[in-house]
Write an enzyme that holds these catalytic residues in place. Structure first.
Site, short mmCIF file in Angstrom:
data_model
loop_
_atom_site.label_atom_id
_atom_site.label_comp_id
_atom_site.label_asym_id
_atom_site.label_seq_id
_atom_site.Cartn_x
_atom_site.Cartn_y
_atom_site.Cartn_z
N ASP A 248 -25.69 -14.99 -5.42
CA ASP A 248 -27.14 -15.15 -5.40
C ASP A 248 -27.83 -13.83 -5.06
O ASP A 248 -27.30 -13.03 -4.29
CB ASP A 248 -27.55 -16.22 -4.38
CG ASP A 248 -27.12 -17.60 -4.85
OD1 ASP A 248 -26.64 -17.70 -5.99
OD2 ASP A 248 -27.26 -18.56 -4.08
N CYS B 184 -27.50 -18.66 3.54
CA CYS B 184 -28.60 -18.39 2.61
C CYS B 184 -29.81 -17.82 3.37
O CYS B 184 -30.54 -16.99 2.85
CB CYS B 184 -29.01 -19.67 1.88
SG CYS B 184 -27.61 -20.62 1.28
N CYS C 233 -29.48 -20.42 -5.00
CA CYS C 233 -29.46 -21.85 -4.68
C CYS C 233 -30.79 -22.30 -4.11
O CYS C 233 -31.65 -21.49 -3.75
CB CYS C 233 -28.35 -22.11 -3.68
SG CYS C 233 -28.75 -21.52 -2.04
N CYS D 219 -21.48 -15.89 -3.28
CA CYS D 219 -22.04 -16.90 -4.18
C CYS D 219 -22.73 -16.25 -5.38
O CYS D 219 -23.05 -16.92 -6.35
CB CYS D 219 -23.02 -17.80 -3.44
SG CYS D 219 -24.43 -16.91 -2.78
FE1 FES Z 1 -25.85 -18.33 -2.20
FE2 FES Z 1 -27.28 -20.07 -0.94
S1 FES Z 1 -25.41 -20.43 -1.95
S2 FES Z 1 -27.57 -17.94 -1.04
#
Ligand code: FES
Length: 142
Positions: A35, A102, A58, A33
């Site tokens: 992140d 996450c 997120c 993702c």
């Molecule tokens: Fe990437 Fe939550 S969608 S850590």
């Protein structure tokens, strides 16, 4: 979809920021993702006196890192290492299944910061902290 606790930690994240002259810093990313979570620790006498985080990610990633900092603050390193992503999810009263990965990021960020602390002491962290997962397995389940 999200519990009140998740919404609360997302809207009012605790311990946001970066500790100056931190004793350990861990940064982990989720390649899927994109992140990123960064955690910094102040450790005195084996106790995590302070912890701060910055998460570019997120809402669930922000909520999990926020609650993870609360769960390890004031704890001994050994206790902080017991923190699992499952405990983080439980403390938030659950997360939707697609968001469980996450919470893995939060567990990994804590471990990465503690590993960095040991490395700075000239101690190999791997026998203590274990191998940090490069990739999060939960992400493959989405
Ligand atoms: Fe990437 Fe939550 S969608 S850590």
């Amino acid at each position: 979809m999200y519990s009140e606790k998740v919404m609360d930690h997302f809207a009012n994240p605790r311990n946001v920021g970066e500790i100056e002259n931190a004793d350990g810093i861990g940064e982990v990313g989720n390649p899927k993702c994109g992140d990123i979570m960064r955690m910094s620790l102040r450790i005195r006498g084996g106790v995590i006196e302070d912890v701060k985080f910055r998460t570019f990610g997120c809402g669930a990633a922000i909520a999990t890192s926020s609650i993870a900092t609360e769960m390890i603050k004031g704890k001994r390193i050994e206790e902080a290492l017991q923190l699992t992503n499952k405990a983080v999810v439980e403390a938030l009263d659950g997360l939707p299944p697609v968001k469980v990965h996450c919470s893995v990021l939060a567990e990994q960020a804590v471990k990465a910061a503690i590993s960095d602390y040991y490395r700075r002491q000239g101690i190999d962290p791997e026998p203590i902290v274990g191998k940090l997962e490069e990739d999060c397995h939960a992400c493959g389940l989405e």
